[in-house]
Design an enzyme around this catalytic site. Structure first.
Site, short mmCIF file in Angstrom:
data_model
loop_
_atom_site.label_atom_id
_atom_site.label_comp_id
_atom_site.label_asym_id
_atom_site.label_seq_id
_atom_site.Cartn_x
_atom_site.Cartn_y
_atom_site.Cartn_z
N HIS A 1 -3.63 -5.18 0.70
CA HIS A 1 -3.23 -5.53 2.15
C HIS A 1 -3.02 -7.18 2.40
O HIS A 1 -4.10 -7.61 2.68
CB HIS A 1 -4.01 -4.96 3.20
CG HIS A 1 -3.73 -3.49 3.26
ND1 HIS A 1 -2.79 -2.94 4.14
CD2 HIS A 1 -4.32 -2.43 2.65
CE1 HIS A 1 -2.64 -1.59 4.09
NE2 HIS A 1 -3.70 -1.44 3.23
N GLU B 1 -1.42 -8.84 4.26
CA GLU B 1 -1.10 -9.24 5.55
C GLU B 1 -2.25 -9.38 6.38
O GLU B 1 -2.16 -10.17 7.38
CB GLU B 1 -0.18 -8.22 6.23
CG GLU B 1 -1.23 -6.84 6.74
CD GLU B 1 -1.36 -5.87 5.60
OE1 GLU B 1 -1.94 -4.85 6.03
OE2 GLU B 1 -0.77 -6.15 4.44
N CYS C 1 0.88 -1.40 0.04
CA CYS C 1 -0.16 -0.02 0.05
C CYS C 1 0.86 1.20 -0.11
O CYS C 1 1.45 1.57 -1.10
CB CYS C 1 -0.94 -0.06 1.12
SG CYS C 1 -2.56 1.07 0.94
#
Length: 245
Positions: A218, A220, A112
């Site tokens: 994202h 994660e 990001c």
């Protein structure tokens, strides 16, 4: 006794905790690196100091540039708008880490804000707010009235380019999207790895590098369940392990 896990340096951001300034990293980045076999360490902004930098980054087998609520400073890419959410110390450290990775070949994963830093470092530019650009229609910004677990769920497809490093995963995937800034002009020496269906750049790589990849989404959040997240973190740690050896 030396660890067998590659050491992954994660850039920290300025936060206010109980009214006091702090350097912080969201736990999900640490957990993802740990889960896939890395040994995470956190780099505060002071790591950018010239007398400390070389010694600190020499410890790292890989680097992660995280997402953040702050945005890249306009002066970094020749813009003049007012940006309220800045972290100039984070900018300084991230750009030094990008230069180090490009020169040394150290694997780097940018998420990001990290993707945006990566693009700007290589002389690319950003849209300060993609919503002000005609033609983008996908849901690239989260609904902050919803709980975080809802905000971070997949909302649109990315089309993976067949000539890139991510093509080994597949040709498309459904990803989450939580950002205001976006890539305008792609930086020098970068390859567009994936696009949203509306044409917004979703992933880039440095062509002359073993593994420097930036993604706009994202990975994660659902790192242990999402297929593309598994691919990204597995590949990143694999290359970091080779650096260690």
């Amino acid at each position: 006794m030396p660890t067998s896990r590659p050491i992954i340096a994660i850039v920290s951001c300025h936060k206010m905790v109980d009214g006091q300034p702090a350097q912080a990293v969201y736990q999900k980045y640490i957990d993802a690196i740990q889960y896939y076999g890395g040994n995470p360490i956190l780099l505060p902004y002071t790591a950018a100091d010239s007398e400390n930098f070389d010694a600190l980054v020499a410890l790292a087998d890989g680097i992660v540039l995280t997402g953040s609520y702050s945005n890249v400073a306009p002066m970094r890419y020749g813009a003049s708008h007012v940006e309220e959410k800045q972290d100039l110390n984070r900018d300084e450290l991230s750009f030094k880490l990008l230069a180090y990775s490009a020169e040394s070949g150290t694997p780097l994963l940018a998420v990001c804000r990290g993707l945006q830093e990566m693009n700007v470092h290589f002389n690319g530019t950003l849209y300060p707010d993609w919503r002000e650009v005609e033609g983008f229609y996908e849901q690239h910004l989260e609904d902050n009235t919803q709980p975080l677990e809802v905000q971070y769920q997949p909302v649109h497809d990315v089309i993976i380019q067949p000539e890139g490093k991510l093509a080994a995963f597949g040709d498309e995937w459904h990803v989450n999207s939580l950002h205001k800034q976006a890539i305008n002009k792609v930086g020098e020496g970068l390859f567009v790895e994936a696009l949203a269906r509306d044409g917004l750049v979703e992933a880039i790589s440095l062509i002359e590098h073993p593994f420097m990849i930036g993604v706009q989404w994202h990975p994660e959040l659902n790192y242990a369940q999402d297929g593309f997240s598994k691919f990204l973190f597995t590949e990143f740690i694999h290359y970091a392990s080779q650096t260690k050896s």
